[in-house]
Design a protein around this motif. Structure first.
Motif, PDB file in Angstrom:
ATOM      1  N   GLU A   1       0.835  -1.196   0.000  1.00  0.00           N
ATOM      2  CA  GLU A   1       0.000   0.000   0.000  1.00  0.00           C
ATOM      3  C   GLU A   1       0.875   1.253   0.000  1.00  0.00           C
ATOM      4  O   GLU A   1       1.978   1.262   0.563  1.00  0.00           O
TER       5      GLU A   1
ATOM      6  N   GLN B   1      -4.514   5.087  -4.086  1.00  0.00           N
ATOM      7  CA  GLN B   1      -5.121   3.785  -3.781  1.00  0.00           C
ATOM      8  C   GLN B   1      -5.305   2.913  -5.016  1.00  0.00           C
ATOM      9  O   GLN B   1      -5.656   1.735  -4.891  1.00  0.00           O
TER      10      GLN B   1
ATOM     11  N   LYS C   1       0.068   1.986  -7.578  1.00  0.00           N
ATOM     12  CA  LYS C   1       0.832   1.024  -6.772  1.00  0.00           C
ATOM     13  C   LYS C   1       1.824   0.266  -7.647  1.00  0.00           C
ATOM     14  O   LYS C   1       2.968   0.024  -7.242  1.00  0.00           O
TER      15      LYS C   1
END
Length: 210
Positions: A54, A89, A94
């Protein structure tokens, strides 16, 4: 033009286009930039860590470079809005950060600074990097191309030293991931021009540093 032989000076690859497509819409939400480059560069900036897959936003801080590094806006404290939470997010963002961590080998505790840019071609030969040939003062600098519209120029230039001719030149294509050893080489970009004067011209990219 000579070639860089040491892969640790410059590494090139392309990231998954699906991840690029996922982050692309966020560039339409970039706020105005109040600083000297604001006419031709919209920008967000965040400091993050990647923990257990994350992206964890770190405390907001001003971005400042010494005037020995940035002769255009050196010693100026610049505060920008953070990258949007929805972007941080997203699986696309990511993936981009994980790619950066993987090829640099940096630890999970290392801060990663992310600049989200829309570079606008507004006049003839608009400079993407107004400081010219430069280093950013980090171990690793990564340029990740996301999108370009109605644009000529804005190509990445890499130099073996600040006085040399460029030893590498490449269009910043969508999905291009160029990792530069900022301690060993210098970089710049070619001036930008609109192809059709009546339509907006721009280059969208992330710059990640650590």
């Amino acid at each position: 033009m000579t070639a860089l032989n040491n892969q640790n000076l410059l590494q090139l690859r392309f990231v998954n286009q699906a991840h690029i497509d996922e982050v692309k819409p966020s560039f339409s939400n970039l706020p105005a930039n109040p600083y000297a480059d604001g006419a031709f560069r919209k920008r967000r900036y965040s400091v993050i860590k990647m923990k257990s897959g994350e992206l964890v936003l770190q405390a907001t801080k001003a971005f400042v470079q010494d005037d020995s590094i940035n002769t255009f806006q050196g010693n100026v404290e610049r505060t920008y809005e953070n990258l949007e939470n929805s972007l941080l997010q997203s699986e696309g963002m990511k993936s981009i950060v994980n790619e950066f961590r993987t090829i640099t080998g940096i630890s999970e505790e290392r801060d990663i600074e992310i600049h989200q840019f829309r570079m606008l071609a507004i006049d003839s030969d608009t400079p993407p990097a107004p400081e010219g040939i430069h280093q950013d003062g980090f171990d690793h600098v990564c340029i990740c191309g996301v999108s370009h519209e109605n644009l000529e120029g804005g190509e990445l230039l890499v130099y073996e030293n600040k006085q040399a001719e460029p030893c590498f030149k490449m269009e910043i294509k969508d999905g291009m991931f160029a990792l530069i050893n900022d301690r060993q080489v210098w970089h710049n970009a070619t001036p930008m021009n609109k192809i059709n004067e009546n339509q907006p011209g721009y280059l969208d990219c992330f710059v990640l540093t650590a």
